[in-house]
Design an enzyme around this catalytic site. Structure first.
Site, mmCIF file in Angstrom:
data_model
loop_
_atom_site.group_PDB
_atom_site.id
_atom_site.type_symbol
_atom_site.label_atom_id
_atom_site.label_comp_id
_atom_site.label_asym_id
_atom_site.label_seq_id
_atom_site.Cartn_x
_atom_site.Cartn_y
_atom_site.Cartn_z
ATOM 1 N N ARG A 113 -15.385 -2.454 4.955
ATOM 2 C CA ARG A 113 -14.163 -1.682 4.463
ATOM 3 C C ARG A 113 -14.854 -0.319 3.981
ATOM 4 O O ARG A 113 -13.986 0.655 4.241
ATOM 5 C CB ARG A 113 -13.407 -2.329 3.483
ATOM 6 C CG ARG A 113 -12.644 -3.610 4.232
ATOM 7 C CD ARG A 113 -11.932 -4.455 2.973
ATOM 8 N NE ARG A 113 -11.215 -5.386 3.425
ATOM 9 C CZ ARG A 113 -11.843 -6.658 3.600
ATOM 10 N NH1 ARG A 113 -13.100 -6.731 3.423
ATOM 11 N NH2 ARG A 113 -10.835 -7.673 3.908
ATOM 12 N N ASP A 176 -4.957 -11.500 0.282
ATOM 13 C CA ASP A 176 -6.191 -12.456 -0.189
ATOM 14 C C ASP A 176 -5.441 -13.884 -0.613
ATOM 15 O O ASP A 176 -6.061 -14.895 -0.097
ATOM 16 C CB ASP A 176 -7.085 -11.817 -1.033
ATOM 17 C CG ASP A 176 -7.971 -10.586 -0.599
ATOM 18 O OD1 ASP A 176 -8.068 -10.679 0.586
ATOM 19 O OD2 ASP A 176 -7.992 -9.733 -1.311
ATOM 20 N N HIS A 203 -11.253 -6.499 -3.403
ATOM 21 C CA HIS A 203 -10.833 -6.699 -1.996
ATOM 22 C C HIS A 203 -11.709 -6.393 -0.943
ATOM 23 O O HIS A 203 -11.582 -5.449 -0.315
ATOM 24 C CB HIS A 203 -9.304 -5.834 -1.804
ATOM 25 C CG HIS A 203 -8.973 -6.093 -0.362
ATOM 26 N ND1 HIS A 203 -8.262 -7.459 0.086
ATOM 27 C CD2 HIS A 203 -8.652 -5.397 0.741
ATOM 28 C CE1 HIS A 203 -8.282 -7.222 1.358
ATOM 29 N NE2 HIS A 203 -8.209 -6.159 1.599
HETATM 30 P P1 NAD Z 1 -3.000 2.128 11.652
HETATM 31 O O1 NAD Z 1 -3.684 3.166 11.939
HETATM 32 O O2 NAD Z 1 -2.304 1.480 12.468
HETATM 33 O O3 NAD Z 1 -1.578 2.950 10.727
HETATM 34 C C1 NAD Z 1 -2.201 4.111 9.831
HETATM 35 C C2 NAD Z 1 -1.225 5.251 9.601
HETATM 36 O O4 NAD Z 1 -1.523 6.113 8.738
HETATM 37 C C3 NAD Z 1 -0.896 5.802 10.835
HETATM 38 O O5 NAD Z 1 0.619 5.714 11.364
HETATM 39 C C4 NAD Z 1 -1.309 7.276 10.519
HETATM 40 O O6 NAD Z 1 -0.710 8.346 11.308
HETATM 41 C C5 NAD Z 1 -1.007 7.141 9.157
HETATM 42 N N1 NAD Z 1 -1.599 8.391 8.460
HETATM 43 C C6 NAD Z 1 -3.008 8.833 8.533
HETATM 44 N N2 NAD Z 1 -3.116 10.008 7.759
HETATM 45 C C7 NAD Z 1 -2.143 9.930 6.972
HETATM 46 C C8 NAD Z 1 -1.529 10.912 6.000
HETATM 47 N N3 NAD Z 1 -2.514 11.855 5.403
HETATM 48 N N4 NAD Z 1 -0.146 10.619 5.272
HETATM 49 C C9 NAD Z 1 0.398 9.772 6.044
HETATM 50 N N5 NAD Z 1 0.103 8.940 7.041
HETATM 51 C C10 NAD Z 1 -1.007 9.100 7.345
HETATM 52 O O7 NAD Z 1 -3.844 1.344 10.474
HETATM 53 P P2 NAD Z 1 -3.153 0.011 9.661
HETATM 54 O O8 NAD Z 1 -3.626 -1.158 10.515
HETATM 55 O O9 NAD Z 1 -1.696 0.160 9.308
HETATM 56 O O10 NAD Z 1 -4.057 0.134 8.240
HETATM 57 C C11 NAD Z 1 -3.872 1.050 7.396
HETATM 58 C C12 NAD Z 1 -4.917 0.769 6.271
HETATM 59 O O11 NAD Z 1 -4.604 -0.401 5.478
HETATM 60 C C13 NAD Z 1 -6.254 0.798 6.644
HETATM 61 O O12 NAD Z 1 -7.120 1.617 5.821
HETATM 62 C C14 NAD Z 1 -6.703 -0.476 6.478
HETATM 63 O O13 NAD Z 1 -7.894 -0.947 6.281
HETATM 64 C C15 NAD Z 1 -5.734 -1.193 5.356
HETATM 65 N N6 NAD Z 1 -5.437 -2.546 5.109
HETATM 66 C C16 NAD Z 1 -5.575 -3.007 3.795
HETATM 67 C C17 NAD Z 1 -5.277 -4.268 3.707
HETATM 68 C C18 NAD Z 1 -5.201 -4.740 2.247
HETATM 69 O O14 NAD Z 1 -5.221 -6.271 2.179
HETATM 70 N N7 NAD Z 1 -5.184 -4.101 1.055
HETATM 71 C C19 NAD Z 1 -4.991 -5.171 4.820
HETATM 72 C C20 NAD Z 1 -4.916 -4.625 6.105
HETATM 73 C C21 NAD Z 1 -5.004 -3.277 6.236
HETATM 74 C C1 LMR Z 2 -7.633 -7.235 5.370
HETATM 75 O O1 LMR Z 2 -8.340 -7.994 4.493
HETATM 76 O O2 LMR Z 2 -7.183 -7.755 6.494
HETATM 77 C C2 LMR Z 2 -7.892 -5.928 5.429
HETATM 78 O O3 LMR Z 2 -8.439 -5.515 4.228
HETATM 79 C C3 LMR Z 2 -8.362 -5.204 6.633
HETATM 80 C C4 LMR Z 2 -9.606 -5.256 6.975
HETATM 81 O O4 LMR Z 2 -10.471 -4.434 7.372
HETATM 82 O O5 LMR Z 2 -10.240 -6.565 6.644
#
Ligand code: NAD
Ligand code: LMR
Length: 341
Positions: A113, A176, A203
């Site tokens: 990450r 989680d 996380h």
């Molecule tokens: P994705 O690439 O499918 O979607 C991300 C979106 O963000 C895209 O539509 C993109 O255009 C947009 N984006 C980029 N820059 C931007 C900006 N400046 N303003 C607004 N939008 C913008 O990715 P995803 O699978 O949706 O994942 C997004 C994030 O969430 C990643 O960083 C991923 O690691 C994180 N994530 C976190 C968790 C958690 O448990 N906290 C779980 C899964 C994913």
């Molecule tokens: C998750 O826990 O699924 C997210 O943080 C996305 C990742 O990169 O694992």
């Protein structure tokens, strides 16, 4: 005949009650930043289905008009609007009670990450600068990774702008908890619907610390090896999905579900519903670390109480000590980035 009339009258009354309870709940505007992405789209769908939402603002750098037009046809309470690009960010945020941020790049196999920091730190910083300007009182739910650093970045941006309120900033660690519940129910062979498992720490990898000794319902069917395996699977849950998706991103659907659960809890807290408790990565004095995930009681102004860790097993105490170094360095990396850039 009389029975069917009675049935239809009672259905009608039930519908009226449902309607009046939805319309009696206060107006709440929710903004999703990154709404056209893998998480953003299903999260937009789930928030559109939430009767507590009266206005749903969908923002991204591209493609939100289509997502908003699509979701807006669903016959539920929330009025949906799409916003695209920098020029429309202010309007997207104006008056928001809750801002959910899944904007940024996801992992590919082989990445940590923290490898996302370079790109996502700047994205989060820009979005939080706009939040400070346009909706400084909103609750912020940070999904963008690395959460262990993006939450401290957000805090620094808000401090610089003079709007920081530690009660209003949350790192979303609900996925989680969702995973720990699912894996525990499978191993302990209990119905998953009644299961609860607190997950503390942060996380990423070993910073994710599930407290299976506090899981309910308790199970004495689990061996030490089972608990080790459950802990490892919860810590590696994200990687399991990244590898299975083989280059097509990370968890999106389960994350949208988790984000919707946490967003709903925040809205219930804002609306004064009592006893809303979820785990979240927040400013904390539970350990010596400035940010830490633990159970949090949610209320009318966000965090009402950051709850302690309770009694830990020997395995969990060991896990807690070994996560502190990595978690602190991720927090400091976020703080330094925000202060220096
Ligand atoms: P994705 O690439 O499918 O979607 C991300 C979106 O963000 C895209 O539509 C993109 O255009 C947009 N984006 C980029 N820059 C931007 C900006 N400046 N303003 C607004 N939008 C913008 O990715 P995803 O699978 O949706 O994942 C997004 C994030 O969430 C990643 O960083 C991923 O690691 C994180 N994530 C976190 C968790 C958690 O448990 N906290 C779980 C899964 C994913
Ligand atoms: C998750 O826990 O699924 C997210 O943080 C996305 C990742 O990169 O694992």
């Amino acid at each position: 005949m009389r029975m069917s009339l009675l049935r239809s009258a009672s259905q009608h009354l039930r519908r009226r009650r449902d309607y009046s309870s939805a319309s009696a709940s206060p107006e709440r505007k929710v903004a999703i930043l990154g709404a056209a992405g893998g998480i953003g789209q299903p999260l937009a769908l789930l928030m559109k289905l939430n009767p507590l939402v009266s206005s749903l603002s969908l923002y991204d750098i591209a493609a939100t008009p289509g997502v908003a037009a699509d979701v807006s046809h669903i016959n539920t309470r929330a009025l949906v609007k799409g916003f695209v690009g920098d020029d429309q960010l202010g309007e997207a945020l104006e008056g928001a009670d809750l801002v959910i941020i899944p904007a940024g790049v996801p992992r590919k196999p082989g990445m940590t990450r923290d490898d996302l920091f370079k790109i996502n730190a700047g994205i989060v910083k820009g979005l939080c600068t706009a939040i400070a300007r346009h909706c400084p009182n909103a609750l912020v739910n940070m999904i963008s990774n690395p959460v262990n650093s993006t939450v401290p970045i957000a805090a620094e941006v808000f401090k610089k702008a003079g709007t920081y309120d530690e009660k209003k900033l949350f790192g979303v660690t609900t996925l989680d908890v969702v995973r720990a519940k699912t894996f525990y129910a499978g191993k302990a062979n209990v119905p998953v619907t009644g299961v609860n498992v607190p997950v503390v720490g942060g996380h990423a990898g070993i910073t994710i610390l599930p407290l299976f000794s506090q899981a309910t319902p308790a199970s004495n069917a689990l061996s030490h090896e089972d608990l080790l395996a459950l802990t490892k699977r919860t810590q590696d849950g994200g990687t399991e999905v990244v590898e299975a998706k083989a280059g097509k991103g990370s968890a999106t659907l389960s994350m949208a579900y988790a984000g919707a659960v946490f967003g709903d809890a925040c809205l219930k807290g804002l609306n004064g519903v009592p006893d809303i408790v979820e785990c979240s990565f927040v400013q904390s004095t539970v350990t010596e670390l400035p940010f830490f995930a633990s159970k949090v009681r949610l209320g009318k102004s966000g965090v009402e109480e950051v709850m302690g860790l309770g009694e830990l097993s020997a395995l969990e105490k060991e896990g807690l000590e070994s996560l502190k170094g990595e978690l602190l360095s991720s927090i400091e990396k976020g703080v330094n980035f925000a202060q220096e850039s």
